[in-house]
Design a protein around this motif. Sequence first.
Motif, PDB file in Angstrom:
ATOM      1  N   GLY A  93      89.292 104.886  86.135  1.00  0.00           N
ATOM      2  CA  GLY A  93      88.354 105.077  87.001  1.00  0.00           C
ATOM      3  C   GLY A  93      88.212 105.933  88.093  1.00  0.00           C
ATOM      4  N   GLU A 152      92.737 103.388  94.162  1.00  0.00           N
ATOM      5  CA  GLU A 152      91.994 103.177  92.806  1.00  0.00           C
ATOM      6  C   GLU A 152      90.580 102.827  93.759  1.00  0.00           C
ATOM      7  OE1 GLU A 152      91.387 101.547  90.065  1.00  0.00           O
ATOM      8  OE2 GLU A 152      92.099  99.878  89.855  1.00  0.00           O
ATOM      9  N   ASP A 153      89.849 102.809  91.716  1.00  0.00           N
ATOM     10  CA  ASP A 153      88.460 102.459  92.383  1.00  0.00           C
ATOM     11  C   ASP A 153      87.472 101.723  93.233  1.00  0.00           C
ATOM     12  OD1 ASP A 153      89.387 101.713  89.873  1.00  0.00           O
ATOM     13  OD2 ASP A 153      88.043 102.581  88.716  1.00  0.00           O
TER      14      ASP A 153
HETATM   15 MG    MG Z   1      89.663 100.922  86.618  1.00  0.00          MG
END
Ligand code: MG
Length: 185
Positions: free
Chosen positions: A52, A107-108
């Motif tokens: 992600g 992080e997404d």
């Molecule tokens: Mg992820």
Amino acid sequence: MNTIKSMDDFNHKIKKIIITEEEIKAAIQKAGADISRLYDGNPILLVGILKGSFVFLSDLSRAVNAPCEIGFMCAKSYYSETVSSGNVKITMDLEQDISKYHVVIAEDIVDTGRTLKEVVAILKARNPLSLQVVTLLDKPDRRLVDFKADVSLFTIPDFFVIGYGLDCAEYFRNLPYIAEYNTEN
Ligand code: MG
Ligand code: IMP
């Protein structure tokens, strides 16, 4: 299995753009400047949690003006309703010995918080010089464990989003914006 077979199916699932490309770009420029200032020229290791975060990491890294290495980890969560920890498996790990690095995790999205809570615990046990978490999106209404990112670029309501790295059944990661996913058929 993906049920999307045509461009019409694909477009139908994009309900509404909630964060535009321009808004994302501006927020990342600011986050990159903050990171550059904070580490003051000290080398950092920017860690992306796959898959992600690949778009966010790519843009954030170019907004950071500092000596910077890139690393990737892949974390998979296996959760039942009853067990709330110990279910994150690192399926691809960093190559670096992080005891020599200031680590910045990109992080997404922080959703329940379970993945990052465990990834952070695993990385902290390796004694990095410092560690902080920068997330593009935060869905605080969905939190199931006590976890807060150090930096969060956008806080969003509790609905499923796609684009800019985030997927639904592996599609939509390539959208340049964040959109609400259309759950209707
Ligand atoms: Mg992820
Ligand atoms: P957690 O629940 O905080 O552990 O998040 C686990 C992962 O679920 C995130 O890293 C995302 O990959 C995924 N995820 C959570 N919410 C969404 C969403 O709204 N769209 C797409 N993926 C999501």
